[in-house]
Design an enzyme around this catalytic site. Structure first.
Site, PDB file in Angstrom:
ATOM      1  N   SER A   1     -45.581  12.442  34.334  1.00 42.31           N
ATOM      2  CA  SER A   1     -44.941  13.586  34.985  1.00 42.31           C
ATOM      3  C   SER A   1     -43.427  13.551  34.731  1.00 42.31           C
ATOM      4  O   SER A   1     -42.801  14.607  34.601  1.00 42.31           O
ATOM      5  CB  SER A   1     -45.249  13.599  36.483  1.00 42.31           C
ATOM      6  OG  SER A   1     -44.986  12.345  37.069  1.00 42.31           O
TER       7      SER A   1
ATOM      8  N   ASP B   1     -45.150   0.266  23.096  1.00 42.96           N
ATOM      9  CA  ASP B   1     -44.231   1.176  22.382  1.00 42.96           C
ATOM     10  C   ASP B   1     -42.872   0.498  22.186  1.00 42.96           C
ATOM     11  O   ASP B   1     -42.287   0.570  21.119  1.00 42.96           O
ATOM     12  CB  ASP B   1     -44.112   2.556  23.063  1.00 42.96           C
ATOM     13  CG  ASP B   1     -43.754   2.521  24.546  1.00 42.96           C
ATOM     14  OD1 ASP B   1     -43.718   1.424  25.146  1.00 42.96           O
ATOM     15  OD2 ASP B   1     -43.512   3.611  25.110  1.00 42.96           O
TER      16      ASP B   1
ATOM     17  N   GLU C   1     -50.765   0.582  25.374  1.00 42.25           N
ATOM     18  CA  GLU C   1     -49.918   0.510  26.581  1.00 42.25           C
ATOM     19  C   GLU C   1     -49.065  -0.748  26.534  1.00 42.25           C
ATOM     20  O   GLU C   1     -49.522  -1.808  26.125  1.00 42.25           O
ATOM     21  CB  GLU C   1     -50.776   0.510  27.850  1.00 42.25           C
ATOM     22  CG  GLU C   1     -51.638   1.741  28.040  1.00 42.25           C
ATOM     23  CD  GLU C   1     -50.872   3.059  28.170  1.00 42.25           C
ATOM     24  OE1 GLU C   1     -49.630   3.058  28.032  1.00 42.25           O
ATOM     25  OE2 GLU C   1     -51.537   4.092  28.385  1.00 42.25           O
ATOM     26  N   HIS C   2     -47.836  -0.594  26.973  1.00 40.04           N
ATOM     27  CA  HIS C   2     -46.856  -1.690  26.997  1.00 40.04           C
ATOM     28  C   HIS C   2     -46.606  -2.242  25.599  1.00 40.04           C
ATOM     29  O   HIS C   2     -46.314  -3.423  25.447  1.00 40.04           O
ATOM     30  CB  HIS C   2     -47.309  -2.824  27.939  1.00 40.04           C
ATOM     31  CG  HIS C   2     -47.141  -2.473  29.388  1.00 40.04           C
ATOM     32  ND1 HIS C   2     -46.220  -3.068  30.196  1.00 40.04           N
ATOM     33  CD2 HIS C   2     -47.777  -1.564  30.157  1.00 40.04           C
ATOM     34  CE1 HIS C   2     -46.290  -2.550  31.424  1.00 40.04           C
ATOM     35  NE2 HIS C   2     -47.237  -1.624  31.417  1.00 40.04           N
TER      36      HIS C   2
ATOM     37  N   ASP D   1     -44.235   8.426  26.040  1.00 38.14           N
ATOM     38  CA  ASP D   1     -44.469   9.611  26.879  1.00 38.14           C
ATOM     39  C   ASP D   1     -43.734  10.839  26.341  1.00 38.14           C
ATOM     40  O   ASP D   1     -44.296  11.936  26.263  1.00 38.14           O
ATOM     41  CB  ASP D   1     -43.981   9.341  28.316  1.00 38.14           C
ATOM     42  CG  ASP D   1     -44.512   8.034  28.861  1.00 38.14           C
ATOM     43  OD1 ASP D   1     -45.541   7.561  28.357  1.00 38.14           O
ATOM     44  OD2 ASP D   1     -43.891   7.483  29.781  1.00 38.14           O
TER      45      ASP D   1
ATOM     46  N   LEU E   1     -49.481   9.768  34.342  1.00 36.01           N
ATOM     47  CA  LEU E   1     -49.788  10.754  33.296  1.00 36.01           C
ATOM     48  C   LEU E   1     -48.494  11.393  32.777  1.00 36.01           C
ATOM     49  O   LEU E   1     -48.490  12.498  32.254  1.00 36.01           O
ATOM     50  CB  LEU E   1     -50.755  11.818  33.844  1.00 36.01           C
ATOM     51  CG  LEU E   1     -52.097  11.252  34.335  1.00 36.01           C
ATOM     52  CD1 LEU E   1     -52.919  12.324  35.045  1.00 36.01           C
ATOM     53  CD2 LEU E   1     -52.900  10.668  33.165  1.00 36.01           C
TER      54      LEU E   1
HETATM   55  C1  GLA Z   1     -44.545   4.039  30.757  1.00 39.82           C
HETATM   56  C2  GLA Z   1     -43.375   4.073  29.789  1.00 39.82           C
HETATM   57  C3  GLA Z   1     -43.883   4.168  28.360  1.00 39.82           C
HETATM   58  C4  GLA Z   1     -44.870   3.063  28.064  1.00 39.82           C
HETATM   59  C5  GLA Z   1     -45.950   3.029  29.146  1.00 39.82           C
HETATM   60  C6  GLA Z   1     -46.866   1.868  28.990  1.00 39.82           C
HETATM   61  O1  GLA Z   1     -45.250   5.239  30.752  1.00 39.82           O
HETATM   62  O2  GLA Z   1     -42.548   5.178  30.054  1.00 39.82           O
HETATM   63  O3  GLA Z   1     -42.807   4.128  27.450  1.00 39.82           O
HETATM   64  O4  GLA Z   1     -44.215   1.842  27.939  1.00 39.82           O
HETATM   65  O5  GLA Z   1     -45.406   2.982  30.433  1.00 39.82           O
HETATM   66  O6  GLA Z   1     -47.533   1.939  27.792  1.00 39.82           O
END
Ligand code: GLA
Length: 444
Positions: free
Chosen positions: A155, A51, A48-49, A215, A153
């Site tokens: 959406s 990409d 997370e955070h 995502d 999630l």
């Molecule tokens: C959101 C962003 C993703 C990613 C996540 C955190 O979902 O759209 O690109 O950065 O937060 O991992």
């Protein structure tokens, strides 16, 4: 023990959802839908955070997702309606001038995600003739989702990916050559990668959210039964077997009921802190600060270098140095956790029990980092993690962008009734979703 069925959010039966949607479409627009397209939400084991720092993420698609029924128009307009009660404000009409980055309104209306992908597909079509959208193309769309909206999630990405398939099918030479379900077999892996990238452009350039591609990649490129190990340096993917985790264990997404908003400032602020740290270290992308196979010691070296460079500074590009250092530490440790998981799931060398407890520990360590270093967690999420661990879960973490959203829990089935009962005591708004790694976006 009392029944806790009420807290489970079912993915529903796709054929039933489709046939309901198609009859609602007929009522709404007075004509038949030409087809229905689906894209899944996602959970993420780790990454997370990172990409947008070219790190590795380990998402999988949910069975829950967003369905779009659509029919083409020849006046360039988009008419859109969602059946989701929290967003539904009747039919929104967008004229061709209102579609694209220049036309993006300041409001955060959900329709921008859809108009954004029509614009982005048109852009893609300028370099790939099969994807060239007819200049007069427009569409009527009706949307329904089995995902909690703003539940962390994805959406939004599910809406983007289902919509882009609808536009591809109804408005391009590719769609004319591959009618309805033929589209599924015709889409190559490269096509899916390009379409995911177009959805990212829509979200960044039209909606104005700083998404990094996790995502959209999950929604467009996931494989059933697999974790998608996604290397964001080049967006290559390796589907890894999740059987070793799921044999004897379950992955559950716990929607805290606190909706998040990515287009607002906090997410971008966290990202900007980490990017300032990267610039101080002299890297365009933070992943390059670590070696190919990074270990904890490599993280310490980068942090020492950061401290040395920041020693004489009072602020970093006007930002708090201590905060930038925490974002840096989150990103680097998260990258190490992702690489560890990638190797763990790639190998066959471990027993099921060992894998579950190791994956669980990585999940929980990820949560602590989201809480203390990324500082994107919130009270209910922390409480859900604590509760899950107290009820015997192997591990649990906040997933997605944070500031609201969902917690992913790895747990043995025997412990689930106690967990659901304990979660119900925390809040009535909590919903549980079974994470059954599912197929990517497709035509129904
Ligand atoms: C959101 C962003 C993703 C990613 C996540 C955190 O979902 O759209 O690109 O950065 O937060 O991992």
């Amino acid at each position: 023990m009392r029944t806790t069925d009420a807290v489970w959010l079912a993915p529903g039966e796709p054929q039933e959802i489709q046939s309901d949607l198609v009859s609602r479409f007929q009522q709404e627009y007075g004509r038949a839908a030409s087809g229905t397209w689906f894209a899944p939400g996602r959970a993420n084991l780790n990454g997370e955070h990172i990409d947008f720092h070219a790190g590795r993420c380990l998402p999988m698609a949910l069975a829950h997702g967003t369905y779009v029924a659509a029919a083409p128009r020849t006046d360039g307009q988009l008419r859109l309606r969602t059946l989701d009660a929290s967003l539904d404000d009747g039919v929104t009409t967008l004229t061709p001038e209102q579609i694209g980055p220049d036309a993006a309104a300041d409001d955060a209306h959900w329709s921008h995600y859809v108009s954004g992908v029509l614009w982005a597909l048109r852009e893609l079509g300028t370099t790939q003739p099969a994807f060239a959208v007819d200049p007069d193309f427009g569409a009527d769309l009706l949307v329904v989702s089995t995902l909690p909206i703003g539940g962390g999630l994805s959406s939004s990405a599910a809406l983007e990916c289902a919509s882009i398939l609808a536009f591809l099918a109804l408005g391009t030479p590719f769609g004319q050559d591959n009618p309805l379900q033929d589209l599924n077999a015709a889409l190559t892996r490269q096509n899916r990668k390009d379409l995911a990238a177009a959805c990212v452009r829509a979200e960044v350039e039209v909606v104005g959210a700083g998404t990094g591609g996790l995502d959209q990649t999950a929604a467009m490129r996931a494989r059933p039964g697999k974790v998608l190990s996604l290397d964001c340096r080049d967006f290559s993917v390796a589907p890894l077997d999740i059987g070793c985790i799921q044999r004897g264990y379950r992955l559950i997404a716990v929607d805290t009921g606190e909706a998040h908003r990515l287009a607002d400032g906090q997410f971008g602020d966290r990202r900007a802190d980490a990017e300032a740290a990267a610039r101080l270290l002299g890297f365009d992308r933070l992943r390059d600060a670590l070696p190919e196979h990074p270990r904890k010691a490599d993280v310490s070296h980068v942090l020492e270098e950061f401290d040395r460079l920041a020693e004489q500074l009072e602020t970093l590009e006007g930002r708090s140095i201590a905060a930038c250092r925490r974002r840096l530490r989150h990103a680097l440790t998260e990258m190490v956790r992702s690489e560890k998981l990638h190797h763990l799931l790639s190998g066959e060398a471990y027993g099921v029990r060992h894998i579950a407890s190791t994956v669980g520990d990585i999940l929980t360590a990820g949560h602590m980092s989201m809480r203390d270093d990324a500082e994107v967690s919130f009270d209910v999420a922390d409480l859900v993690v604590e509760t899950a661990l107290a009820q015997g879960a192997e591990g649990a973490r906040l997933i997605g962008g944070g500031f609201g959203g969902s917690v992913l829990v790895l747990i043995s089935p025997a412990a689930i009734p106690k967990l659901t009962a304990a979660l119900e005591r925390i809040s009535r708004g909590i919903r549980l979703l079974d994470v059954a790694p599912s197929a990517a976006a497709h035509a129904l």
